[in-house]
Write an enzyme that holds these catalytic residues in place. Structure first.
Site, PDB file in Angstrom:
ATOM      1  N   SER A  15      26.781 -30.135 -40.588  1.00 21.01           N
ATOM      2  CA  SER A  15      25.610 -29.309 -40.277  1.00 21.01           C
ATOM      3  C   SER A  15      26.098 -27.887 -39.982  1.00 21.01           C
ATOM      4  O   SER A  15      27.300 -27.629 -39.982  1.00 21.01           O
ATOM      5  CB  SER A  15      24.850 -29.895 -39.090  1.00 21.01           C
ATOM      6  OG  SER A  15      25.718 -30.012 -37.994  1.00 21.01           O
ATOM      7  N   ASP A  73      15.078 -21.078 -37.664  1.00 21.94           N
ATOM      8  CA  ASP A  73      15.237 -20.635 -39.057  1.00 21.94           C
ATOM      9  C   ASP A  73      14.018 -19.856 -39.551  1.00 21.94           C
ATOM     10  O   ASP A  73      14.144 -18.987 -40.406  1.00 21.94           O
ATOM     11  CB  ASP A  73      15.487 -21.833 -39.986  1.00 21.94           C
ATOM     12  CG  ASP A  73      16.970 -22.180 -40.069  1.00 21.94           C
ATOM     13  OD1 ASP A  73      17.800 -21.288 -39.811  1.00 21.94           O
ATOM     14  OD2 ASP A  73      17.295 -23.336 -40.377  1.00 21.94           O
ATOM     15  N   PRO A 192      35.195 -33.747 -49.970  1.00 21.22           N
ATOM     16  CA  PRO A 192      33.963 -33.898 -49.197  1.00 21.22           C
ATOM     17  C   PRO A 192      32.719 -33.530 -50.013  1.00 21.22           C
ATOM     18  O   PRO A 192      31.684 -34.193 -49.912  1.00 21.22           O
ATOM     19  CB  PRO A 192      34.156 -32.925 -48.026  1.00 21.22           C
ATOM     20  CG  PRO A 192      35.634 -32.769 -47.886  1.00 21.22           C
ATOM     21  CD  PRO A 192      36.185 -32.880 -49.280  1.00 21.22           C
ATOM     22  N   CYS A 383       8.856 -11.195 -21.167  1.00 25.23           N
ATOM     23  CA  CYS A 383       8.180 -12.391 -20.659  1.00 25.23           C
ATOM     24  C   CYS A 383       8.661 -12.702 -19.230  1.00 25.23           C
ATOM     25  O   CYS A 383       8.318 -11.976 -18.319  1.00 25.23           O
ATOM     26  CB  CYS A 383       8.343 -13.550 -21.625  1.00 25.23           C
ATOM     27  SG  CYS A 383       6.981 -14.720 -21.479  1.00 25.23           S
ATOM     28  N   ARG A 464       2.745 -19.430 -19.594  1.00 27.32           N
ATOM     29  CA  ARG A 464       1.646 -20.008 -18.810  1.00 27.32           C
ATOM     30  C   ARG A 464       1.270 -19.131 -17.630  1.00 27.32           C
ATOM     31  O   ARG A 464       0.208 -19.274 -17.052  1.00 27.32           O
ATOM     32  CB  ARG A 464       2.063 -21.359 -18.213  1.00 27.32           C
ATOM     33  CG  ARG A 464       2.292 -22.452 -19.218  1.00 27.32           C
ATOM     34  CD  ARG A 464       2.594 -23.786 -18.520  1.00 27.32           C
ATOM     35  NE  ARG A 464       3.383 -24.643 -19.396  1.00 27.32           N
ATOM     36  CZ  ARG A 464       2.870 -25.334 -20.408  1.00 27.32           C
ATOM     37  NH1 ARG A 464       1.584 -25.281 -20.660  1.00 27.32           N
ATOM     38  NH2 ARG A 464       3.659 -26.071 -21.173  1.00 27.32           N
ATOM     39  N   HIS A 509       6.488 -11.349 -26.686  1.00 29.84           N
ATOM     40  CA  HIS A 509       7.861 -11.370 -27.230  1.00 29.84           C
ATOM     41  C   HIS A 509       7.951 -10.466 -28.460  1.00 29.84           C
ATOM     42  O   HIS A 509       7.721 -10.943 -29.573  1.00 29.84           O
ATOM     43  CB  HIS A 509       8.238 -12.792 -27.643  1.00 29.84           C
ATOM     44  CG  HIS A 509       8.354 -13.747 -26.510  1.00 29.84           C
ATOM     45  ND1 HIS A 509       9.573 -14.149 -26.010  1.00 29.84           N
ATOM     46  CD2 HIS A 509       7.410 -14.385 -25.770  1.00 29.84           C
ATOM     47  CE1 HIS A 509       9.372 -15.006 -25.010  1.00 29.84           C
ATOM     48  NE2 HIS A 509       8.060 -15.163 -24.839  1.00 29.84           N
ATOM     49  N   GLU A 511      10.502  -9.511 -29.910  1.00 31.55           N
ATOM     50  CA  GLU A 511      11.630  -9.889 -30.782  1.00 31.55           C
ATOM     51  C   GLU A 511      11.209 -10.758 -31.965  1.00 31.55           C
ATOM     52  O   GLU A 511      11.905 -10.802 -32.977  1.00 31.55           O
ATOM     53  CB  GLU A 511      12.718 -10.599 -29.958  1.00 31.55           C
ATOM     54  CG  GLU A 511      12.412 -12.008 -29.445  1.00 31.55           C
ATOM     55  CD  GLU A 511      11.655 -12.039 -28.108  1.00 31.55           C
ATOM     56  OE1 GLU A 511      11.017 -11.028 -27.756  1.00 31.55           O
ATOM     57  OE2 GLU A 511      11.700 -13.098 -27.439  1.00 31.55           O
TER      58      GLU A 511
HETATM   59  N1  GLN Z   1       8.062 -19.132 -17.576  1.00 31.80           N
HETATM   60  C1  GLN Z   1       7.194 -18.005 -17.779  1.00 31.80           C
HETATM   61  C2  GLN Z   1       5.794 -18.430 -18.108  1.00 31.80           C
HETATM   62  O1  GLN Z   1       5.554 -19.523 -18.546  1.00 31.80           O
HETATM   63  C3  GLN Z   1       7.761 -17.086 -18.845  1.00 31.80           C
HETATM   64  C4  GLN Z   1       7.822 -17.687 -20.200  1.00 31.80           C
HETATM   65  C5  GLN Z   1       8.725 -16.964 -21.167  1.00 31.80           C
HETATM   66  O2  GLN Z   1       9.603 -16.189 -20.749  1.00 31.80           O
HETATM   67  N2  GLN Z   1       8.563 -17.231 -22.451  1.00 31.80           N
HETATM   68  O3  GLN Z   1       4.882 -17.640 -17.967  1.00 31.80           O
END
Ligand code: GLN
Length: 536
Positions: A15, A73, A192, A383, A464, A509, A511
């Site tokens: 892998s 991925d 292999p 986050c 959350r 996020h 990113e």
């Molecule tokens: N644990 C935090 C939440 O649930 C931040 C989550 C995260 O960084 N993706 O709000």
């Protein structure tokens, strides 16, 4: 093209040979010839998605625009192709079985014994073809996770055998294998590869193209040997040699003729050559930076780079945009304390505090943020990183000593980060966070508005907990400003510090949306701030 062609990428011997990168590179080459392409990943585990897996098991959990928690991925696919993927691009055994069992309970197979063949394999084939049909694609490239011979991936290999049988010339198999180098004798070994192709043949699948991962160039004689033993044409045995960056792989595979061979085998004439001018410009800049900086990535999985895959790739994109090599120093948040933080952080030109869940490493993150805030060091919180910035500010500026997030300390008297209202009644853990793309309005004259050059943005979420709006005016009066708001839910999506060179926290996020063609504006601006800090 009037018919969608299906290309499968399987892996043998070991892998982690880079099936995802080979799939993304082939897709890139076909896209650069003007074809419509997408890539799909089939994951043979029983989880519905990797959202419930910890990063030690599976690396980063990538989130799509439509809110699917997926394999990392898919991040590579988006970064290479600059195209969005969706829930349909990542199918797991969990999804397949759940759907078949639901149909069984519903009575869809009344009277019949439900079996792996044909019911599970039909469901797999349906999920593969659905992608081709729904988007009128020229190519669907389907990467089968795991290694040929694994019990778990057998139904997928069987589905692929059936599709190849049913579709003939519209289906093609690329098998990625390892040609190891034995240092003791100074030899590359093909056995292999022969074995892994034999194993595929046992399942009824003849690979059309072999991509051989190797540390050394594979000489002609060895390629001929592989071709002969594996029933693959000589020009279909490709070498995939180790290289310094994954972004070089499309170029290497073009040199090997991967796209040409694939098109020839699928009987497609394409007069265009893959135009990789822009891609090559990116690579040139990546390999010839005029400056260098070091940014700290503070998180609790510092030893596990895959846990922060998209962040690390975003820094590569943003570095190129700034003509700068960005070294990312992983700093373990658990190891940072009041005594050693200067030693750990003083050499950094910028600090990013990572996303995450749970208590481990939180206090180290808060100490880090205090240092960045007080010393005007460029700071980016993502986050949980943003949430920690809010907690730090509440404790050290507003003077609420026990301020916390209720995720970590439910008894705090100052819950500056609290669970979202509609999360309170949710018990089930899988796929129940606030996930995927939501719009966010940016305040006029804020730093972020200048960075994005837009008033409304759309970014992806996975959380959350949220900024507790009861505290907004207190934070604002002391200089931490909510500058990005989701107007429908009134959730605070971005905070920034008024009197700081670059101090931004995002609940989303960024990113996940940075690609080679479109580096993310926040990362580009953050790297720029770090360069300025370094020059000073
Ligand atoms: N644990 C935090 C939440 O649930 C931040 C989550 C995260 O960084 N993706 O709000």
């Amino acid at each position: 093209m009037n018919k969608t062609k299906y290309i499968f990428v399987t892996g043998g011997v070991a892998s982690s040979l880079g099936k995802g990168i080979i799939s993304a590179s082939l897709a890139k080459l076909l896209q650069a010839r003007g074809f419509n392409v997408t890539i799909q990943k089939l994951d043979p585990y029983l989880n519905i998605d990797p959202g419930t897996l910890n990063p030690y098991e599976h690396g980063e959990c990538y989130v799509t625009e439509d809110g699917a928690e997926t394999d990392l991925d898919l991040g590579h696919y988006e970064r290479f192709l600059n195209l969005e993927t969706s829930q349909a691009n990542n199918i797991t055994t969990g999804i397949i079985y759940q759907s078949v069992i639901n149909k069984e309970r519903h009575g869809d197979y009344l009277g019949k014994t439900v079996q792996i063949i044909p019911h599970i394999t039909d469901e797999i084939k349906y999920r593969i073809k659905l992608l081709g049909k729904s988007k009128k694609l020229d190519f669907v490239i389907t990467e089968i996770g795991g290694t040929v011979g694994d019990i778990e991936s057998l139904p997928y290999i069987e589905a692929l055998r059936q599709m190849k049988w049913e579709m003939g010339g519209d289906c093609l198999v690329v098998h990625l294998t390892l040609v190891p180098f034995l240092a003791a004798t100074g030899e590359l070994k093909t056995k292999p590869t022969q074995h892994s192709v034999k194993m595929l043949l046992e399942y009824g699948v003849q690979p059309d193209v072999l991509v051989c991962r190797t540390e050394h160039h594979i000489p002609e004689a060895l390629r001929k040997k592989i071709a002969l033993f594996c029933n693959v044409e000589y020009d279909s045995v490709m070498e995939s040699i180790d290289t310094n960056t994954i972004y070089n792989v499309p170029i290497l595979m073009q040199e090997e003729g991967l796209d040409k061979v694939v098109l020839k085998k699928l009987n497609i004439t394409s007069s265009n050559n893959a135009d990789l001018t822009k891609w090559k410009e990116f690579l040139y800049k990546l390999n010839h930076p005029s400056k260098e900086i070091t940014i700290g990535l503070v998180g609790k999985y510092a030893e596990l780079k895959d846990a922060y895959k998209s962040i690390l790739e975003s820094f590569i994109h943003a570095g190129v945009a700034n003509d700068c090599k960005v070294n990312v120093e992983m700093v373990h948040s658990e190891t940072i304390n009041e005594q050693n933080y200067l030693e750990k952080l003083a050499g950094l030109s910028g600090i990013l505090v990572a996303p995450g869940f749970g208590e481990r490493g939180i206090e180290g993150k808060i100490i880090t943020i205090k240092y960045a805030r007080e010393n005007n060091v460029p700071f980016f919180g993502i986050c949980l990183g943003m949430q920690c910035a809010v907690i730090e500010f509440a404790r050290n500026v507003l003077g609420y000593e026990d301020a916390h997030s209720t995720e970590i300390k439910s008894s705090t008297t100052h819950p500056v980060i609290d669970i979202m209202e509609d999360q309170k009644k949710i018990i089930s853990k899988g796929g129940t966070m606030r996930l995927g793309a939501y719009p966010c309005n940016l305040s006029q004259k804020s730093k972020v508005q200048k960075i994005y050059k837009q008033d409304e943005i759309i970014e992806r979420h996975r959380h959350r907990y949220e900024f507790n709006n009861n505290y907004i005016s207190e934070f604002e009066s002391k200089g931490m400003i909510p500058v990005g708001i989701n107007t429908e839910s009134e959730l605070v999506e971005i905070i920034e510090l008024k009197d700081h060179v670059w101090f931004i926290g995002t609940q989303f996020h960024p990113e996940y949306k940075s690609t080679v063609a479109n580096p993310h504006p926040l990362f580009v601006s953050f790297v720029n701030a770090a360069i300025n800090y370094n020059e000073k």
